[in-house]
Design an enzyme around this catalytic site. Structure first.
Site, PDB file in Angstrom:
ATOM      1  N   SER A   1       0.815  -1.220   0.000  1.00 62.00           N
ATOM      2  CA  SER A   1       0.000   0.000   0.000  1.00 62.00           C
ATOM      3  C   SER A   1       0.847   1.267   0.000  1.00 62.00           C
ATOM      4  O   SER A   1       0.453   2.284  -0.577  1.00 62.00           O
ATOM      5  CB  SER A   1      -0.960  -0.003   1.189  1.00 62.00           C
ATOM      6  OG  SER A   1      -0.271  -0.252   2.391  1.00 62.00           O
TER       7      SER A   1
ATOM      8  N   HIS B   1       1.397   4.976   4.553  1.00 61.57           N
ATOM      9  CA  HIS B   1       0.658   5.515   3.410  1.00 61.57           C
ATOM     10  C   HIS B   1       1.068   6.953   3.109  1.00 61.57           C
ATOM     11  O   HIS B   1       1.311   7.317   1.949  1.00 61.57           O
ATOM     12  CB  HIS B   1      -0.842   5.455   3.690  1.00 61.57           C
ATOM     13  CG  HIS B   1      -1.414   4.082   3.573  1.00 61.57           C
ATOM     14  ND1 HIS B   1      -2.764   3.815   3.633  1.00 61.57           N
ATOM     15  CD2 HIS B   1      -0.818   2.876   3.397  1.00 61.57           C
ATOM     16  CE1 HIS B   1      -2.972   2.520   3.496  1.00 61.57           C
ATOM     17  NE2 HIS B   1      -1.808   1.931   3.365  1.00 61.57           N
TER      18      HIS B   1
END
Length: 501
Positions: free
Chosen positions: A429, A484
């Site tokens: 991610s 992230h």
């Protein structure tokens, strides 16, 4: 020749009604017979929604190829499954076009006359077909101007495309480009790339833009028959002033079995399209430049197949590595087994500090369960291709792995300092967010340089995604907000650097 006007209707109320009824039925069945509700609902979706949509696409394809007889038969089958949104009349109108194509003009006109009206999409399609059959473009232009108001043109995309072509056919190139600019907001709402690119192709053909017409005909308009493609390539040659080449191409079509093609060719030979350079005003040239700039931007920064599709080899390579790594997880002990993930290279900040630097990279290829893998691979597929097309494969690899290592380094650093609770991290991610950041940089760079509508629209969309993702990260403890966010920042910085060079 037939344009887009019979490829379907713009009215989706029938689909909405059918979908709503199916949902109601599923809800009732789920309450009355829970064991059968899902099965029956799935069958209804397949029969009443999926099959008609597949048939609709097939009809579009057959119309593109001027195979109206077959299109009529497929449309007849669709009518039995979806007798709404004008599909009841479609088989008859397509049959009329087939008759006209084979020379039975009187029979075709009799059918089309019965349906023509300016008040419904189907009626407008019938009326347009009557004029197009004999290449009576001046009369069609008068009909559009007298019968269709601006509100209709803004809502009926097929009529709008037809209007643009009609202006080109009658030699009003400046009017055509002014109409393009006036109706630009409506054109941007066209969800079907085929319809939007058909409008582009008409405008570019009458303006003599050979390269762009050829690219469109080999891309999203590749379903068109070779005869239709040759006709439009000859048209753009004629508009570009290459009359000898154009005439030679038109003469090769003069003996076509298709009466409508013969009529269209006869018009081109007797009344050639005007040479665009002799007619376009400075304002029109500016509009035309914007159209070509938008197409170039779309080619680089969009996944839409306006032109011949490209293969994102680097994206698919990394995606394959992730899938293979997941298969290895499953084989060696399970994808949700923490001990197994640790052995395979999960990120544990304290271990990285002790010397296991390789975990900064291996952790990005491991995933906790199939859903985790699926979501990340979906993001990789969507944004990976965009970035690879925008930057090229080598630069894509550089951005991806910089985001991978950068995000994991940030997680390690923040964890060691006590600012983050992420003591066990796996997943791509951070890399995907790096691609999002990189794409943001690319779009920003494009918008600052050219101020294109596509870049601005995509930039707004990507910023909305970033905001929503940040909210989700902050409210979900299992998600590494640091990973992230750092991936996003690294990707953005790398994107700006790579675009600068």
């Amino acid at each position: 020749m037939m344009s887009a006007s019979l490829s379907g209707t713009n009215n989706n109320r029938g689909w909405i009604l059918v979908s709503g009824l199916i949902l109601v039925i599923i809800a009732l069945l789920s309450y009355l017979t829970p064991s059968l509700g899902g099965l029956i609902g799935g069958c209804l979706w397949a029969i009443l929604v999926i099959l008609p949509n597949i048939g609709h696409k097939k009809v579009d394809q057959l119309i593109d190829q001027q195979r109206f007889g077959q299109a009529s038969r497929v449309a007849s089958l669709i009518w039995w499954l979806h007798p709404l949104d004008g599909w009841r009349e479609q088989p008859k109108l397509l049959y009329a076009l087939d008759l006209g194509q084979r020379g039975a003009r009187a029979s075709a006109v009799a059918i089309l006359d019965r349906y023509q009206t300016a008040t419904t999409p189907t009626g407008r399609s019938a009326a347009v077909s009557l004029y197009q059959m004999d290449a009576r473009w001046e009369e069609l232009l008068l009909w559009i101007q007298n019968s269709l108001n601006e509100a209709v043109l803004r809502k009926d995309f097929d009529m709008l495309v037809c209007y643009l072509r009609t202006l080109g056919e009658t030699g009003d190139l400046n009017g055509m480009l002014q109409a393009w600019e006036r109706y630009q907001p409506s054109l941007e709402k066209i969800l079907n790339p085929r319809t939007q690119n058909l409008a582009r192709m008409y405008v570019l053909a009458f303006c003599g833009k050979t390269e762009y017409v050829a690219r469109l005909l080999s891309g999203s308009l590749s379903d068109y028959s070779n005869t239709i493609k040759l006709f439009w390539l000859a048209t753009v040659d004629q508009a570009a002033g290459r009359e000898v080449i154009a005439v030679e191409q038109f003469l090769s079509l003069a003996d076509s079995n298709n009466v409508c093609i013969r009529n269209a060719v006869a018009r081109r030979l007797s009344s050639p399209v005007v040479v665009a350079d002799t007619l376009l005003t400075e304002k029109s040239r500016e509009i035309l430049f914007k159209i070509t700039t938008e197409i170039e931007s779309e080619t680089t920064y969009s996944a839409r197949a306006s032109f011949k599709p490209r293969f994102a080899i680097a994206t698919y390579f990394i995606l394959t590595l992730n899938v293979l790594a997941f298969a290895l997880e499953v084989k060696l002990g399970g994808s949700t087994n923490l001990n197994n993930l640790y052995r395979l290279g999960a990120l544990v900040p304290q271990e990285v500090v002790k010397g296991d630097w390789w975990r900064l990279l291996t952790a990005t290829f491991l995933h906790f369960g199939f859903l985790h893998l699926l979501l990340n691979m979906l993001g990789l597929y969507l944004f990976g291709r965009l970035m690879e097309f925008a930057l090229g494969s080598p630069q894509f690899f550089l951005l991806y792995f910089a985001s991978a290592i950068g995000s994991m380094l940030a997680v390690t650093y923040m964890s060691v300092l006590g600012y983050s609770q992420s003591d066990f991290v796996v997943g791509a991610s951070g890399c995907v967010m790096g691609l999002v950041g990189g794409f943001t940089a690319v779009l920003l760079h494009e918008w600052l340089r050219k101020k294109t509508r596509l870049a601005a629209r995509n930039l707004r969309g990507i910023l909305a995604i970033i905001v929503l993702q940040s909210i989700f990260d902050l409210t979900t403890p299992q998600i590494s907000f640091v990973g992230h966010t750092s991936g996003l920042i690294v990707g953005f910085v790398m994107g700006m650097i790579l675009k600068a060079f």
